[in-house]
Design an enzyme around this catalytic site. Structure first.
Site, PDB file in Angstrom:
ATOM      1  N   ASP A 101       4.782  -4.231  -7.168  1.00 42.00           N
ATOM      2  CA  ASP A 101       4.059  -3.057  -6.656  1.00 42.00           C
ATOM      3  C   ASP A 101       4.599  -1.770  -7.284  1.00 42.00           C
ATOM      4  O   ASP A 101       4.017  -0.710  -7.096  1.00 42.00           O
ATOM      5  CB  ASP A 101       4.160  -2.966  -5.128  1.00 42.00           C
TER       6      ASP A 101
ATOM      7  N   GLY B 263       0.808  -1.228   0.000  1.00 45.63           N
ATOM      8  CA  GLY B 263       0.000   0.000   0.000  1.00 45.63           C
ATOM      9  C   GLY B 263       0.831   1.263   0.000  1.00 45.63           C
ATOM     10  O   GLY B 263       2.051   1.226   0.149  1.00 45.63           O
TER      11      GLY B 263
END
Ligand code: AMP
Ligand code: MG
Length: 527
Positions: A281, A112
């Site tokens: 990511d 995240g």
């Protein structure tokens, strides 16, 4: 150069702009606003306000990007606070995105936005852009870190992402750079040597910052409803050209993601860019270069070069491995999409297609770097691999080599002609390798279907003269720390025209001092 007055006027306009929040409005989120570190299943983001900073000061504003976003100067007042995360206006719903990722080949679970916060979207006529602050303080995804960024890494991201844009490489962009007036503690090489460094915030811009990891986390959590919605939303918003229905539409889209990823990496190989940390990511679903960290341009040509100290043992993210790592990451993305299909056959076929697409377009790009009219015969393919071997064996500076090659006919002695692009003296055998190569090259060029002039035109459009080398960034950062913004401003001007004919120190090979200087040749993720 823009005066500070003009810059500040532009900033005020942003706070008046009306932000849209289509991602937030579409998907389930964790709306608590809490900053504490935690796992956030069943949501795609957490709303979180940026943390205000003490003394924000605007160091740079990208005027051309501002214009693209419809932010042109007016005569109002200053508002750097917004670009620093110290001001949230009513139309914004700031959030940190939830995503996962494979780091260095292993699934890491939830990652995240640990130090990036999207303020909102600006919708222009044909597209929309997210404005995201990097270094704006903790979010639920900060884990044990502080959510901040240091000035050195922020300067690197600001300049390099803009430099890549002007090089013609698909990339996220940087709208502004603000120093925070606060210090950030970092262990630059993970040696236990903690240092306080000045902090900074970059406002970066992209149609979307969605990554492969945004899809991977939903598949890993078996949240298939959200996964389908995210795929559909991504296609609707960013791939309007995709046709078909149901499975076929998703397959067409995945193929396009593969091709955009290949195109991006081929551009990296063209200009000599090493990303340094191609974890899934850090792979944009739009095929943009994203998350500038321990990157580097190539100086002396070494296909196994990695600028990232964390990557040194395996050199997973070395220059020449980027094509296959791109594929590896696409495989992880395909695995995440697999639950949406009855079987994997069609996804696998697309992945096989990536290899041939990459190969064909890579050779075509290399042909243009060499000024060839086409790359068809085995001899042409061989010339391209001989070029690779030559650069590698003689440790040529890749950029300077191709610049000199455009005018090689004018050289009476190729060895002294290429001296500015070499990092060492050549021995007799190496001199022969070079002269043989030039003979071979000139022979092939003479067989082009167009004039040498036309061939040189092609070469000059594809081979940059100016690249943002790490030692230039290093010098600019050191000077800024001393309060001198001269070198930084010089680079800001230089990056805009990377293909123009140039001379002077900025377009010379890396100086000796820079070869083993920490923070210059070697970098870490600690930023
Ligand atoms: P990166 O390799 O820089 O893309 O970072 C990997 C993950 O670590 C991402 O989830 C980042 O948001 C997070 N991260 C990196 N640096 C920081 C920081 N200083 N504070 C909070 N999170 C961070
Ligand atoms: Mg990242």
């Amino acid at each position: 150069m823009k005066s500070l007055m003009d810059i500040t006027n532009v900033c005020h306009q942003i706070s008046k702009a009306s932000f849209k929040n289509s991602f937030v409005n579409k998907f389930p989120g964790d709306l608590s606003g809490e900053k504490s570190t935690r796992s956030t299943p069943k949501v795609l983001y957490s709303t979180v306000d940026p943390s205000p900073v003490k003394r924000p000061k605007l160091l740079a504003w990208s005027e051309s990007l501002g214009k693209e976003l419809g932010l042109s100067p007016s005569h109002d007042q200053v508002d750097v606070a917004l670009l620093a995360g110290s001001l949230v206006v009513e139309s914004m719903i700031p959030y940190a995105a939830c995503y996962g990722g494979h780091q260095f080949g292993h699934w890491s679970g939830q990652l995240g936005d640990g130090r990036a916060i999207t303020l909102g979207e600006l919708h222009c006529e044909h597209s929309h852009f997210e404005i995201q602050l990097k270094g704006a303080g903790p979010t639920p995804y900060s884990r044990r870190a502080d959510g901040r960024a240091v000035l050195r890494s922020s300067v690197r991201e600001y300049l390099m992402s803009e430099a890549m844009h002007y090089l013609g490489v698909p990339t996220t962009r940087a709208l502004s750079l603000v120093s925070s007036g606060e210090s950030v503690t970092r262990d630059m090489f993970y040696t236990g040597d903690l240092k306080d460094e000045p902090g900074a915030i970059v406002a970066r811009v992209a149609p979307s910052f969605l990554r492969f990891g945004s899809f991977e986390i939903l598949a890993a959590r078996e949240e298939y409803e959200n996964l389908v919605e995210l795929v559909e939303w991504t296609i609707d918003n960013f791939y309007p050209e995709i046709i078909g229905e149901g499975e076929e539409r998703i397959l067409n889209w995945f193929k396009e993601v593969c091709e955009r990823t290949a195109d991006m990496i081929i551009h990296w190989l063209r200009v000599g860019f090493v990303h340094g940390v191609m974890n899934s990511d850090n792979m944009s679903i739009l095929g943009l270069t994203i998350d500038y960290g321990p990157f580097s341009m190539l100086d002396d040509y070494n296909p196994m070069f990695t600028p990232n100290t964390t990557d040194l043992p395996g050199r997973r993210y070395a220059f020449s491995k980027q094509a296959s790592i791109g594929q590896w990451n696409l495989e992880r993305l395909a695995e995440s999409l697999a639950p949406l299909f009855d079987n994997n056959i069609k996804l696998e076929a697309i992945l096989v297609g990536y290899q041939s697409y990459f190969s064909e377009n890579f050779y075509s790009m290399m042909g243009k770097k060499l000024g060839l009219d086409e790359v068809k015969s085995d001899d042409d393919h061989q010339l391209i691999s001989q070029t690779d071997q030559l650069l590698r064996k003689l440790n040529f500076d890749m950029t300077l080599f191709f610049n000199l090659l455009s005018d090689v006919e004018s050289a009476s002695d190729p060895v002294s002609y290429f001296e500015p692009a070499l990092y060492r003296e050549l021995n007799t055998e190496e001199k022969k390798i070079l002269t043989d190569y030039i003979d071979l090259y000139l022979d092939r060029i003479s067989k082009n279907s167009f004039s040498r002039r036309a061939s040189i035109e092609i070469m000059k459009k594809i081979n940059p003269t100016f690249i943002l080398r790490n030692h230039l960034l290093f010098n600019a950062i050191e000077a800024l720390a001393r309060g001198d913004n001269g070198p930084f401003e010089e680079l800001r001007e230089e990056i805009v025209n990377p293909y123009a004919k140039k001379s002077g120190a900025l377009v010379k090979r890396r100086p000796n001092w820079a070869k083993n200087t920490p923070g210059c040749s070697t970098l870490s993720c600690s930023s």
